[in-house]
Design a protein around this motif. Structure first.
Motif, PDB file in Angstrom:
ATOM      1  N   LEU A  72       0.909  -1.166   0.117  1.00 43.49           N
ATOM      2  CA  LEU A  72      -0.121  -0.016  -0.188  1.00 43.49           C
ATOM      3  C   LEU A  72       0.691   1.203   0.050  1.00 43.49           C
ATOM      4  N   VAL A  73       0.388   2.133  -1.041  1.00 43.48           N
ATOM      5  CA  VAL A  73       1.079   3.393  -0.957  1.00 43.48           C
ATOM      6  C   VAL A  73       0.264   4.723  -1.058  1.00 43.48           C
ATOM      7  N   SER A  74       0.806   5.517  -0.020  1.00 40.82           N
ATOM      8  CA  SER A  74      -0.057   6.876   0.292  1.00 40.82           C
ATOM      9  C   SER A  74       0.555   7.943  -0.602  1.00 40.82           C
ATOM     10  N   TRP A  75      -0.463   8.891  -1.011  1.00 34.83           N
ATOM     11  CA  TRP A  75      -0.178   9.838  -1.994  1.00 34.83           C
ATOM     12  C   TRP A  75      -0.668  11.169  -0.975  1.00 34.83           C
ATOM     13  N   LEU A  76       0.456  12.148  -0.815  1.00 33.14           N
ATOM     14  CA  LEU A  76       0.048  13.443  -0.258  1.00 33.14           C
ATOM     15  C   LEU A  76       0.362  14.422  -0.963  1.00 33.14           C
ATOM     16  N   TYR A  77      -0.520  15.425  -0.847  1.00 33.26           N
ATOM     17  CA  TYR A  77      -0.291  16.761  -1.405  1.00 33.26           C
ATOM     18  C   TYR A  77      -0.333  17.801  -0.686  1.00 33.26           C
ATOM     19  N   ASN A  78       0.944  18.532  -0.601  1.00 34.40           N
ATOM     20  CA  ASN A  78       1.098  19.348   0.494  1.00 34.40           C
ATOM     21  C   ASN A  78       0.900  18.838   1.721  1.00 34.40           C
ATOM     22  N   ASP A  79       1.474  18.066   1.885  1.00 32.42           N
ATOM     23  CA  ASP A  79       1.334  17.147   3.490  1.00 32.42           C
ATOM     24  C   ASP A  79      -0.020  16.644   3.742  1.00 32.42           C
ATOM     25  N   ARG A  80      -0.995  16.688   2.621  1.00 36.74           N
ATOM     26  CA  ARG A  80      -2.454  16.348   3.096  1.00 36.74           C
ATOM     27  C   ARG A  80      -2.927  15.085   2.383  1.00 36.74           C
ATOM     28  N   PHE A  81      -3.248  13.967   2.792  1.00 35.11           N
ATOM     29  CA  PHE A  81      -3.705  12.808   2.107  1.00 35.11           C
ATOM     30  C   PHE A  81      -4.518  13.199   0.965  1.00 35.11           C
ATOM     31  N   LEU A  82      -3.973  12.514  -0.070  1.00 33.96           N
ATOM     32  CA  LEU A  82      -4.647  12.725  -1.464  1.00 33.96           C
ATOM     33  C   LEU A  82      -5.432  11.560  -2.046  1.00 33.96           C
ATOM     34  N   GLY A  83      -4.505  10.510  -1.724  1.00 32.99           N
ATOM     35  CA  GLY A  83      -5.161   9.288  -2.459  1.00 32.99           C
ATOM     36  C   GLY A  83      -4.036   8.244  -2.250  1.00 32.99           C
ATOM     37  N   PHE A  84      -4.251   6.951  -2.876  1.00 34.75           N
ATOM     38  CA  PHE A  84      -3.538   5.943  -2.636  1.00 34.75           C
ATOM     39  C   PHE A  84      -3.280   4.883  -3.689  1.00 34.75           C
ATOM     40  N   SER A  85      -2.290   4.205  -3.609  1.00 33.51           N
ATOM     41  CA  SER A  85      -2.255   3.071  -4.759  1.00 33.51           C
ATOM     42  C   SER A  85      -2.115   1.839  -3.693  1.00 33.51           C
ATOM     43  N   THR A  86      -2.472   0.505  -4.390  1.00 33.83           N
ATOM     44  CA  THR A  86      -2.286  -0.717  -3.870  1.00 33.83           C
ATOM     45  C   THR A  86      -1.694  -1.493  -5.150  1.00 33.83           C
ATOM     46  N   ALA A  87      -0.524  -2.388  -4.722  1.00 35.04           N
ATOM     47  CA  ALA A  87      -0.341  -3.560  -5.487  1.00 35.04           C
ATOM     48  C   ALA A  87      -0.747  -4.800  -5.048  1.00 35.04           C
ATOM     49  N   ASP A  88      -1.111  -5.687  -5.967  1.00 37.31           N
ATOM     50  CA  ASP A  88      -1.487  -6.991  -5.537  1.00 37.31           C
ATOM     51  C   ASP A  88      -1.081  -7.989  -6.731  1.00 37.31           C
ATOM     52  N   LYS A  89      -1.547  -9.273  -6.483  1.00 37.50           N
ATOM     53  CA  LYS A  89      -1.124 -10.360  -7.163  1.00 37.50           C
ATOM     54  C   LYS A  89       0.321 -10.144  -7.547  1.00 37.50           C
ATOM     55  N   ILE A  90       0.990  -9.906  -6.492  1.00 32.15           N
ATOM     56  CA  ILE A  90       2.670  -9.911  -6.305  1.00 32.15           C
ATOM     57  C   ILE A  90       3.260 -11.192  -6.529  1.00 32.15           C
ATOM     58  N   ARG A  91       4.276 -10.927  -7.609  1.00 31.53           N
ATOM     59  CA  ARG A  91       4.986 -11.900  -7.706  1.00 31.53           C
ATOM     60  C   ARG A  91       6.620 -11.450  -7.583  1.00 31.53           C
ATOM     61  N   VAL A  92       7.061 -11.263  -6.268  1.00 39.81           N
ATOM     62  CA  VAL A  92       8.319 -10.511  -6.006  1.00 39.81           C
ATOM     63  C   VAL A  92       9.422 -10.861  -6.950  1.00 39.81           C
ATOM     64  N   GLY A  93      10.019 -10.138  -7.709  1.00 43.06           N
ATOM     65  CA  GLY A  93      11.189 -10.278  -8.754  1.00 43.06           C
ATOM     66  C   GLY A  93      10.525 -10.322  -9.918  1.00 43.06           C
ATOM     67  N   GLN A  94       9.151 -10.556 -10.265  1.00 42.70           N
ATOM     68  CA  GLN A  94       8.419 -10.685 -11.567  1.00 42.70           C
ATOM     69  C   GLN A  94       7.401  -9.640 -11.794  1.00 42.70           C
ATOM     70  N   GLN A  95       6.334  -9.568 -11.266  1.00 40.99           N
ATOM     71  CA  GLN A  95       5.109  -8.666 -11.477  1.00 40.99           C
ATOM     72  C   GLN A  95       4.192  -8.306 -10.685  1.00 40.99           C
ATOM     73  N   ALA A  96       3.535  -7.443 -10.696  1.00 34.65           N
ATOM     74  CA  ALA A  96       2.303  -6.923  -9.677  1.00 34.65           C
ATOM     75  C   ALA A  96       1.263  -6.215 -10.497  1.00 34.65           C
ATOM     76  N   ASN A  97       0.141  -6.150  -9.916  1.00 38.67           N
ATOM     77  CA  ASN A  97      -0.841  -5.406 -10.471  1.00 38.67           C
ATOM     78  C   ASN A  97      -1.024  -4.019  -9.663  1.00 38.67           C
ATOM     79  N   MET A  98      -1.416  -2.944 -10.118  1.00 39.29           N
ATOM     80  CA  MET A  98      -1.427  -1.902  -9.363  1.00 39.29           C
ATOM     81  C   MET A  98      -2.711  -1.042  -9.393  1.00 39.29           C
ATOM     82  N   HIS A  99      -3.258  -0.526  -8.372  1.00 36.92           N
ATOM     83  CA  HIS A  99      -4.619   0.188  -8.525  1.00 36.92           C
ATOM     84  C   HIS A  99      -4.256   1.655  -8.204  1.00 36.92           C
ATOM     85  N   LEU A 100      -5.113   2.545  -8.513  1.00 38.74           N
ATOM     86  CA  LEU A 100      -4.652   3.990  -8.078  1.00 38.74           C
ATOM     87  C   LEU A 100      -6.175   4.757  -7.935  1.00 38.74           C
ATOM     88  N   HIS A 101      -6.126   5.419  -6.737  1.00 37.09           N
ATOM     89  CA  HIS A 101      -7.368   6.203  -6.350  1.00 37.09           C
ATOM     90  C   HIS A 101      -6.899   7.507  -5.989  1.00 37.09           C
TER      91      HIS A 101
END
Length: 181
Positions: free
Chosen positions: A73-102
């Motif tokens: 899970l990744v946080s996005w902040l805009y001028n230090d205020r929570f703006l949104g986030f991204s998540t990665a799932d279907k993770i195969r470390v060293g290979q691939q993952a799927n991301m989502h953005l909001h």
């Protein structure tokens, strides 16, 4: 883990791994969303876990090392205020993952901030997960994330019908990829 800050004129965007405390923002975002917004995201409201159950799932996930988690899970902040986030799932470390953005702050949507957030998030996912490929599959009829992904350097793969995740209904999605393999 890396903290990335992007300064552009008066805009300061920070992209960093999410804290356990911030996971409440994800839960609130989905539970407070209108049925129309959830439909645009391709989310089936009946598949949303109860807030307390969802929080417990995040607590369990945060007890594991990053490499063993089902999501990053990744946080996005805009001028230090929570703006949104991204998540990665279907993770195969060293290979691939799927991301989502909001972008959770509706007033900040369609301002171009998402492109900066996505570009920085991509770098974070590639660094932490040691990826070769990163995919994203937004609802094909949700124009904003599809434009954002294209502007952020993702390449179009295809549009197809699928159930992209555990919260989603069967829908048309557009598959995008960044391939560094």
């Amino acid at each position: 883990m890396k903290l990335i800050v992007h300064k552009d004129n008066q805009m300061t965007v920070t992209v960093r791994p999410m804290t356990l405390h911030e996971t409440a923002m994800i839960i609130e975002y989905f539970h407070a969303a209108t049925p129309e917004h959830l439909e645009m995201l391709g989310v089936d409201p009946s598949r949303l876990p109860q807030a307390s159950q969802w929080q417990r799932l995040y607590e369990q996930m945060f007890d594991q090392p990053v490499e063993q988690r089902s999501s990053l899970l990744v946080s996005w902040l805009y001028n230090d205020r929570f703006l949104g986030f991204s998540t990665a799932d279907k993770i195969r470390v060293g290979q691939q993952a799927n991301m989502h953005l909001h972008i959770t702050d509706a007033s900040q949507r369609q301002q171009g901030i998402g492109v900066a957030c996505v570009r920085q998030t991509v770098e974070l996912y590639f660094q932490i997960l040691k990826l070769k490929q990163l995919f994203c599959e937004p609802n094909a009829f949700n124009a904003a994330p599809n434009r954002t992904l294209q502007k952020a350097g993702f390449k179009y793969v295809k549009t197809h019908m699928t159930v992209p995740g555990p919260l989603n209904f069967h829908q048309a999605v557009t598959r995008w990829v960044i391939d560094r393999g």
